[in-house]
Design a protein around this motif. Sequence first.
Motif, PDB file in Angstrom:
ATOM      1  N   SER A 253       0.820  -1.223   0.000  1.00  0.00           N
ATOM      2  CA  SER A 253       0.000   0.000   0.000  1.00  0.00           C
ATOM      3  C   SER A 253       0.845   1.260   0.000  1.00  0.00           C
ATOM      4  CB  SER A 253      -0.932  -0.001   1.214  1.00  0.00           C
ATOM      5  OG  SER A 253      -1.843  -1.072   1.129  1.00  0.00           O
ATOM      6  N   ARG A 273      -7.009   5.875  -9.851  1.00  0.00           N
ATOM      7  CA  ARG A 273      -7.569   5.491  -8.556  1.00  0.00           C
ATOM      8  C   ARG A 273      -6.584   5.722  -7.411  1.00  0.00           C
ATOM      9  NH1 ARG A 273     -10.286  -0.444  -9.663  1.00  0.00           N
ATOM     10  NH2 ARG A 273     -11.892   0.184 -11.162  1.00  0.00           N
ATOM     11  N   GLN A 276      -7.369   3.952  -4.199  1.00  0.00           N
ATOM     12  CA  GLN A 276      -7.302   2.486  -4.188  1.00  0.00           C
ATOM     13  C   GLN A 276      -6.080   2.019  -4.982  1.00  0.00           C
ATOM     14  OE1 GLN A 276     -11.280   1.990  -5.933  1.00  0.00           O
ATOM     15  NE2 GLN A 276     -11.939   1.073  -4.010  1.00  0.00           N
ATOM     16  N   LEU A 278      -3.618  -0.230  -4.594  1.00  0.00           N
ATOM     17  CA  LEU A 278      -3.350  -1.655  -4.815  1.00  0.00           C
ATOM     18  C   LEU A 278      -4.323  -2.254  -5.827  1.00  0.00           C
ATOM     19  CD1 LEU A 278      -2.378  -3.315  -1.397  1.00  0.00           C
ATOM     20  CD2 LEU A 278      -0.961  -2.944  -3.411  1.00  0.00           C
ATOM     21  N   ARG A 279      -5.581  -1.836  -5.737  1.00  0.00           N
ATOM     22  CA  ARG A 279      -6.556  -2.348  -6.697  1.00  0.00           C
ATOM     23  C   ARG A 279      -6.180  -1.919  -8.114  1.00  0.00           C
ATOM     24  NH1 ARG A 279     -12.940  -1.827  -5.710  1.00  0.00           N
ATOM     25  NH2 ARG A 279     -12.323  -3.414  -4.183  1.00  0.00           N
ATOM     26  N   GLU A 280      -5.728  -0.673  -8.279  1.00  0.00           N
ATOM     27  CA  GLU A 280      -5.374  -0.218  -9.619  1.00  0.00           C
ATOM     28  C   GLU A 280      -4.123  -0.917 -10.136  1.00  0.00           C
ATOM     29  OE1 GLU A 280      -5.442   3.656 -12.403  1.00  0.00           O
ATOM     30  OE2 GLU A 280      -5.170   4.028 -10.265  1.00  0.00           O
ATOM     31  N   GLY A 282      -3.300  -3.960  -9.457  1.00  0.00           N
ATOM     32  CA  GLY A 282      -3.784  -5.264  -9.888  1.00  0.00           C
ATOM     33  C   GLY A 282      -4.482  -5.194 -11.238  1.00  0.00           C
ATOM     34  N   THR A 283      -5.231  -4.109 -11.465  1.00  0.00           N
ATOM     35  CA  THR A 283      -5.905  -3.909 -12.746  1.00  0.00           C
ATOM     36  C   THR A 283      -4.890  -3.774 -13.883  1.00  0.00           C
ATOM     37  OG1 THR A 283      -7.784  -2.831 -11.667  1.00  0.00           O
ATOM     38  CG2 THR A 283      -7.498  -2.429 -14.033  1.00  0.00           C
ATOM     39  N   LYS A 294      -1.916 -12.168  -4.721  1.00  0.00           N
ATOM     40  CA  LYS A 294      -2.257 -11.088  -3.792  1.00  0.00           C
ATOM     41  C   LYS A 294      -2.815 -11.689  -2.503  1.00  0.00           C
ATOM     42  CE  LYS A 294      -4.698  -6.711  -3.258  1.00  0.00           C
ATOM     43  NZ  LYS A 294      -5.148  -6.997  -1.888  1.00  0.00           N
ATOM     44  N   ILE A 298       0.880  -7.354  -3.355  1.00  0.00           N
ATOM     45  CA  ILE A 298       0.874  -7.928  -4.707  1.00  0.00           C
ATOM     46  C   ILE A 298       2.272  -8.439  -5.020  1.00  0.00           C
ATOM     47  CG2 ILE A 298       0.701  -7.376  -7.174  1.00  0.00           C
ATOM     48  CD1 ILE A 298      -1.494  -5.396  -6.479  1.00  0.00           C
TER      49      ILE A 298
END
Length: 310
Positions: A253, A273, A276, A278-280, A282-283, A294, A298
């Motif tokens: 993070s 993002r 967010q 970490l989510r981005e 991953g995207t 994850k 990640i």
Amino acid sequence: MLRIPDSDWRIVDGAPQLSVAFLRKMTPQAARFTQWVQRTHAKLLKAPENVLSCCTSGLIHGEIPDKNGWLSAGDALALLTYSIHNSENVPLIEAIEHRAELKLSVPAFESKLEGQFGEQLRDALSYLEKRSPFMTYYEIEKQKIIGNYRVDFFITQKLSAADGSTVRRHSIVEFDEAAHKLKRYKEHDKRRDCWFRKHHPETKLIRVRHEEQDIWLECIRRLNQLIRLEDGYVHCLRLACTGGPGPGMRINSDSARNAYDARQNACAFLLKRPAQPLREMGTLLLRLGIPYEKRRDINFQRTHLRGYGI
């Protein structure tokens, strides 16, 4: 397929027309209709003659229909095809084509939206020429035959060296519309790309997805170089990783936030993002087809980033 209501469709003297009100409703960028038509008109005038032949003389001469009026089907198709963010207009374009039994006439081997992309690409390369610290010139060849393949755009970059000689760099830009998401297209594209990497390793191969054309054009303008969009994404991932010399790479993070700092990352504008991170990240890995694990952080292998760079 999108359905056009009968109340928004009519035939006048044998010619199909679409209501401006329906076009505005279905086209987000056309909410400010007059400004949208004016901006699009400037791009449309650069279209091939066979595209302009589908338009009324009024549109070609810059006449703007009333917001509560009507557009010929040909005018509507031309405006929707040559407008900004035209990937958002595909459902309406297909609905008009189906109901009017009409399609914009395009040159042989050229896809439906390739012409407008080619004009935007030409404008972007002209911008790079003006911003280059060196004497640089770009040449574009459309539908060039190389081996057994036909490429959408073959670009030659000519740079004047200090000794008076000219250095040439070559790139291939392929414009991928929705059909390239189908399995048979993916398999063909993979074989084709492998052939070019084997037989023309000195040529940069760039694939531009239709829905990503605007962000790609912005990317090359901001970075002042002809790169793949994937190169920019990988640059973000590298900056998001925590340190370590081994084969494994890790994003947590805290480290992910480094990628959003425009002072460190010239490609930070590609990220959407910041709340967010970490989510981005991953995207982006999914977008690039890079496998990762994850749990809390990640984790993925460094080898997957080879071959990318800005």
